[in-house]
Motif scaffolding. Structure first.
Motif, PDB file in Angstrom:
ATOM      1  N   SER A   6      -5.288  13.742  -4.618  1.00 30.14           N
ATOM      2  CA  SER A   6      -4.811  12.467  -5.160  1.00 30.14           C
ATOM      3  C   SER A   6      -3.316  12.253  -4.935  1.00 30.14           C
ATOM      4  N   VAL A   7      -2.524  13.324  -5.031  1.00 33.04           N
ATOM      5  CA  VAL A   7      -1.080  13.180  -4.827  1.00 33.04           C
ATOM      6  C   VAL A   7      -0.788  12.743  -3.395  1.00 33.04           C
ATOM      7  N   LEU A   8      -1.507  13.322  -2.438  1.00 34.05           N
ATOM      8  CA  LEU A   8      -1.329  12.947  -1.033  1.00 34.05           C
ATOM      9  C   LEU A   8      -1.803  11.510  -0.805  1.00 34.05           C
ATOM     10  N   THR A   9      -2.906  11.147  -1.431  1.00 31.55           N
ATOM     11  CA  THR A   9      -3.407   9.769  -1.329  1.00 31.55           C
ATOM     12  C   THR A   9      -2.378   8.778  -1.852  1.00 31.55           C
ATOM     13  N   GLY A  10      -1.810   9.083  -3.012  1.00 30.48           N
ATOM     14  CA  GLY A  10      -0.802   8.203  -3.594  1.00 30.48           C
ATOM     15  C   GLY A  10       0.428   8.084  -2.713  1.00 30.48           C
ATOM     16  N   SER A  11       0.841   9.195  -2.123  1.00 34.64           N
ATOM     17  CA  SER A  11       2.019   9.182  -1.248  1.00 34.64           C
ATOM     18  C   SER A  11       1.761   8.353   0.003  1.00 34.64           C
ATOM     19  N   ILE A  12       0.576   8.536   0.605  1.00 38.99           N
ATOM     20  CA  ILE A  12       0.231   7.775   1.816  1.00 38.99           C
ATOM     21  C   ILE A  12       0.203   6.282   1.516  1.00 38.99           C
ATOM     22  N   ASN A  13      -0.434   5.907   0.413  1.00 39.44           N
ATOM     23  CA  ASN A  13      -0.525   4.495   0.078  1.00 39.44           C
ATOM     24  C   ASN A  13       0.831   3.887  -0.268  1.00 39.44           C
ATOM     25  N   SER A  14       1.661   4.636  -0.956  1.00 38.93           N
ATOM     26  CA  SER A  14       2.996   4.136  -1.311  1.00 38.93           C
ATOM     27  C   SER A  14       3.851   3.927  -0.067  1.00 38.93           C
ATOM     28  N   LEU A  15       3.802   4.890   0.858  1.00 32.59           N
ATOM     29  CA  LEU A  15       4.560   4.763   2.109  1.00 32.59           C
ATOM     30  C   LEU A  15       4.013   3.626   2.967  1.00 32.59           C
ATOM     31  N   SER A  16       2.691   3.505   3.009  1.00 34.23           N
ATOM     32  CA  SER A  16       2.072   2.417   3.766  1.00 34.23           C
ATOM     33  C   SER A  16       2.454   1.059   3.193  1.00 34.23           C
ATOM     34  N   LEU A  17       2.459   0.951   1.862  1.00 29.46           N
ATOM     35  CA  LEU A  17       2.849  -0.299   1.206  1.00 29.46           C
ATOM     36  C   LEU A  17       4.296  -0.651   1.536  1.00 29.46           C
TER      37      LEU A  17
END
Length: 311
Positions: A6-17
């Motif tokens: 989940s931490v990696l998912t959150g990081s990927i989505n935040s950077l993508s956003l």
């Protein structure tokens, strides 16, 4: 990608956003500058171009969430009755920043582009404040009764701001989005207000009444959206991480009584009372629906939690 930690998912989505926002804000700002030129056809073209950029931004965000989240969206109601070429007033309960991403995902290029009424302070949010301004989002500065008593010259200023913003919406199909509660639902806010509703804060009717008056008969349909998070309302980071595995959304289209497009909320006491009664009934129905949603999901979610513990 949905199986990542989940931490990696959150990081990927935040950077993508962030990357999506910075890459698309440059052409958006360029169109905003062009729109300052007093040429009507050019201004209309810039507005359409800005909307296309914003809808593309939403589409990219939604695609990333689909790739990285395992969220199940249970959408019921009248989505198929909504036209991209119509004019709508949209109301929804407000619990989280996730509400905005969810509404954008569901209605993007299905309903006219959403325009939110924003607090004046949000114009100072880095990058996004300028984007919202470029997209003609109305920024509202509300004054308390105590403040107006000391500064009577500012009375009606918020109404004038609403009027100028909504004048721009008369010529291009739009969905005017209102979170009537004015802020996110929390137990602290609920207790502070002594709200008569179990799952909602008290609705604020004035801004919506002003917008309907300005738009006249252009808007005759209300899109009433109810959002329920069975596992509890997520904050921004939890949503980015995909912690919400189930989200329940009910959409109901309602006719707006014709008299509410013509009344004077500020000065007509009878009209104001009738409009507030209509909104309060809407909120009672929504509160009842949220209670039914909570009961509907309590048993399945309990089974899910027990299964996870057993694993």
């Amino acid at each position: 990608m949905a199986s990542l930690p989940s931490v990696l998912t959150g990081s990927i989505n935040s950077l993508s956003l962030a990357a999506n926002t910075f890459s698309l804000c440059t052409p958006l700002f360029g169109l905003a500058l062009l729109k300052t030129l007093p040429i009507k056809p050019l201004q209309k073209a810039c507005t359409q171009g800005s909307t296309f950029i914003a809808e593309t931004w939403i589409g990219i965000n939604s695609k990333m969430f689909d790739l990285t989240h395992q969220t199940q969206y249970n959408i019921t109601g009248d989505l198929d009755k909504i036209s991209y070429n119509g004019w709508y007033m949209v109301v929804a309960n407000h619990q989280s920043w996730a509400d905005i991403f969810i509404l954008q995902k569901i209605f993007n290029r299905h309903a006219p582009f959403f325009k939110f009424f924003l607090k004046q302070e949000l114009i100072y949010v880095p990058v996004m404040g300028l984007c919202w301004s470029a997209l003609d989002y109305p920024f509202m500065k509300r004054y308390s009764k105590e403040f107006l008593a000391k500064h009577p010259e500012l009375k009606g200023k918020d109404l004038e701001t609403t009027r100028k913003a909504c004048e721009k919406f008369k010529y291009t199909p739009v969905s005017i989005m209102n979170f009537l509660e004015g802020t996110r639902f929390t137990k602290q806010n609920h207790d502070k207000q002594q709200s008569p509703y179990q799952h909602l804060l008290k609705p604020k009717a004035a801004g919506m009444a002003y917008a309907l008056n300005i738009m006249g008969e252009r808007i005759d349909t209300l899109i009433d959206v109810t959002i329920h998070y069975p596992e509890g309302q997520p904050d921004f980071w939890e949503f980015m991480c995909g912690k919400s595995k189930h989200i329940d959304i009910h959409i109901q289209t309602r006719p707006i009584p014709a008299e509410f497009n013509r009344g004077d909320y500020e000065n007509d006491e009878v009209f104001r009372k009738n409009f507030q009664t209509w909104i309060n009934q809407l909120w009672q129905d929504k509160d009842k629906l949220l209670g039914e949603m909570a009961k509907r999901y309590s048993q399945p979610l309990q089974n899910i939690i027990e299964f996870k513990k057993a694993s």
